[in-house]
Design a protein around this motif. Sequence first.
Motif, PDB file in Angstrom:
ATOM      1  N   GLY A  27       0.787  -1.224   0.000  1.00  0.00           N
ATOM      2  CA  GLY A  27       0.000   0.000   0.000  1.00  0.00           C
ATOM      3  C   GLY A  27       0.811   1.261   0.000  1.00  0.00           C
ATOM      4  O   GLY A  27       1.999   1.280   0.332  1.00  0.00           O
ATOM      5  N   ILE A  28       0.109   2.310  -0.366  1.00  0.00           N
ATOM      6  CA  ILE A  28       0.664   3.651  -0.357  1.00  0.00           C
ATOM      7  C   ILE A  28       0.362   4.277   0.998  1.00  0.00           C
ATOM      8  O   ILE A  28      -0.786   4.292   1.442  1.00  0.00           O
ATOM      9  CB  ILE A  28       0.036   4.492  -1.493  1.00  0.00           C
ATOM     10  CG1 ILE A  28       0.419   3.897  -2.860  1.00  0.00           C
ATOM     11  CG2 ILE A  28       0.459   5.945  -1.389  1.00  0.00           C
ATOM     12  CD1 ILE A  28      -0.224   4.594  -4.041  1.00  0.00           C
ATOM     13  N   ILE A  29       1.396   4.761   1.653  1.00  0.00           N
ATOM     14  CA  ILE A  29       1.215   5.449   2.940  1.00  0.00           C
ATOM     15  C   ILE A  29       1.193   6.946   2.630  1.00  0.00           C
ATOM     16  O   ILE A  29       2.215   7.611   2.595  1.00  0.00           O
ATOM     17  CB  ILE A  29       2.346   5.092   3.930  1.00  0.00           C
ATOM     18  CG1 ILE A  29       2.574   3.575   3.977  1.00  0.00           C
ATOM     19  CG2 ILE A  29       2.049   5.661   5.312  1.00  0.00           C
ATOM     20  CD1 ILE A  29       1.387   2.746   4.398  1.00  0.00           C
ATOM     21  N   SER A  30      -0.001   7.441   2.361  1.00  0.00           N
ATOM     22  CA  SER A  30      -0.127   8.830   1.904  1.00  0.00           C
ATOM     23  C   SER A  30      -1.572   9.301   2.096  1.00  0.00           C
ATOM     24  O   SER A  30      -2.292   9.536   1.131  1.00  0.00           O
ATOM     25  CB  SER A  30       0.273   8.900   0.414  1.00  0.00           C
ATOM     26  OG  SER A  30       0.462  10.206  -0.013  1.00  0.00           O
ATOM     27  N   GLY A  40       6.617  13.191   0.992  1.00  0.00           N
ATOM     28  CA  GLY A  40       6.529  12.394   2.218  1.00  0.00           C
ATOM     29  C   GLY A  40       5.831  11.061   2.071  1.00  0.00           C
ATOM     30  O   GLY A  40       5.856  10.246   2.997  1.00  0.00           O
ATOM     31  N   GLY A  41       5.195  10.818   0.918  1.00  0.00           N
ATOM     32  CA  GLY A  41       4.475   9.556   0.725  1.00  0.00           C
ATOM     33  C   GLY A  41       5.408   8.356   0.745  1.00  0.00           C
ATOM     34  O   GLY A  41       6.590   8.459   0.400  1.00  0.00           O
ATOM     35  N   ASP A  94      -4.002   2.035  -8.044  1.00  0.00           N
ATOM     36  CA  ASP A  94      -2.743   2.654  -7.644  1.00  0.00           C
ATOM     37  C   ASP A  94      -1.606   1.841  -8.240  1.00  0.00           C
ATOM     38  O   ASP A  94      -1.711   0.628  -8.411  1.00  0.00           O
ATOM     39  CB  ASP A  94      -2.589   2.656  -6.117  1.00  0.00           C
ATOM     40  CG  ASP A  94      -3.576   3.588  -5.430  1.00  0.00           C
ATOM     41  OD1 ASP A  94      -3.983   4.580  -6.048  1.00  0.00           O
ATOM     42  OD2 ASP A  94      -3.941   3.307  -4.268  1.00  0.00           O
ATOM     43  N   LEU A  95      -0.510   2.519  -8.542  1.00  0.00           N
ATOM     44  CA  LEU A  95       0.663   1.880  -9.131  1.00  0.00           C
ATOM     45  C   LEU A  95       1.789   1.963  -8.104  1.00  0.00           C
ATOM     46  O   LEU A  95       2.160   3.058  -7.670  1.00  0.00           O
ATOM     47  CB  LEU A  95       1.041   2.628 -10.415  1.00  0.00           C
ATOM     48  CG  LEU A  95       1.908   1.931 -11.455  1.00  0.00           C
ATOM     49  CD1 LEU A  95       1.217   0.686 -11.995  1.00  0.00           C
ATOM     50  CD2 LEU A  95       2.199   2.904 -12.595  1.00  0.00           C
ATOM     51  N   ILE A  96       2.309   0.781  -7.710  1.00  0.00           N
ATOM     52  CA  ILE A  96       3.287   0.748  -6.619  1.00  0.00           C
ATOM     53  C   ILE A  96       4.525  -0.031  -7.057  1.00  0.00           C
ATOM     54  O   ILE A  96       4.517  -1.266  -7.072  1.00  0.00           O
ATOM     55  CB  ILE A  96       2.677   0.094  -5.356  1.00  0.00           C
ATOM     56  CG1 ILE A  96       1.309   0.715  -5.039  1.00  0.00           C
ATOM     57  CG2 ILE A  96       3.619   0.243  -4.174  1.00  0.00           C
ATOM     58  CD1 ILE A  96       0.547  -0.003  -3.947  1.00  0.00           C
TER      59      ILE A  96
END
Length: 369
Positions: free
Chosen positions: A43-46, A141-142, A244-246
């Motif tokens: 996951g994205i932490i944002s 910061g993400g 989302d693209l990770i």
Amino acid sequence: MEKIAIIGGGIIGMTLANYLDTTKFEIVLYDHGVGQATKASAGIISPWLSKRRNKKWYHLAKDGAAFFPKLVQDFSLGQSIYAQSGTIILRKTEQLAELADLAEERKKEAPEIGKIRLLKPEETSALLPLLKRMPALYISGGGKLDGKTFLNELSKRLTHKGIKQLHEKAHLKRAQDDWVIESESGKQNFDRVILSPGPALKALLAPLGYQTDIRPQKGQLVVFDTASSQSQDWPVAMLDGEADLIPFTDGKILLGATHENTDGWDLTPTEEAYRQLSENAASFLEEPQKLFAQSHHLQVGTRAHTSDFAPFFGPLPDDPGLLVASGLGSSGLTTGPFIGYLLAMYLNTGSWQGADYQKEIHTYIKNNQ
């Protein structure tokens, strides 16, 4: 020494177990492992640009994101597990300036947002070469967290600390002043029990006379194996819509995730999920067919949702020896470690710091007896 059981070895249970004071507690962690959301997730932490109206949830997500530097330091997490990579947000051009204003406003209370920058089309594709040239918003910061490698690392730490982990289905009963857990390896008595089993909480609490507002949601994401040697350095991208693209290490590119309410408990990967995610992402990619031609597989997990999509966690008011945590939904990687830490601090010190982040727990759990 007080005996404590944790049922559920996902992101909350594993973080909690690692923060508990082993000089005070003898700890056993039970995890059946089937369908666990964390193992299937990245996951994205944002959370800072969320438009959700629930202020308590935003407070939790904001503080959850701010907790990551401590988590990384305390558990010596490497870049393959968590990386502060920056986040690219793709929206319609007219929405980007509005989002940038929101980011500046929220940065006043959340300095960890970092630098905020509107990107020109060529800057977007230079930062993340998979993307088309298009205007975007960038916040430095993400970050990104690989759920599976995070849990593997925490499990190794528990083994090193001598904390017992049982990969068994657990059943909970009350026996006078104790809690009794039955599993394949037999019965054990405990002084206190923490339940963090995702949507399975409902079935665990029902025999004790509790009605729980929780339901399962199926989530699938696609993992592409590419030959990229720079993927670990790329930022994550929040695409406009359901994808989302990770990028992770070793050319691993993740695309996700679905939110399927009708097949909540089903763990079968589906072609429909792949089609939905790839179609949603295609218009944002420079060479979509090149990515889609790579070897890939689907990861499937089961999230826990409440009716108002907000989590709950803490001791039950009518039985403080029983603690619960569930309902994290699709923001579990952002909020889960912090919730695990708050629960551990409560058990270690007796001080409960979780009330401001949620509605009262009886909103979600009612005693029928």
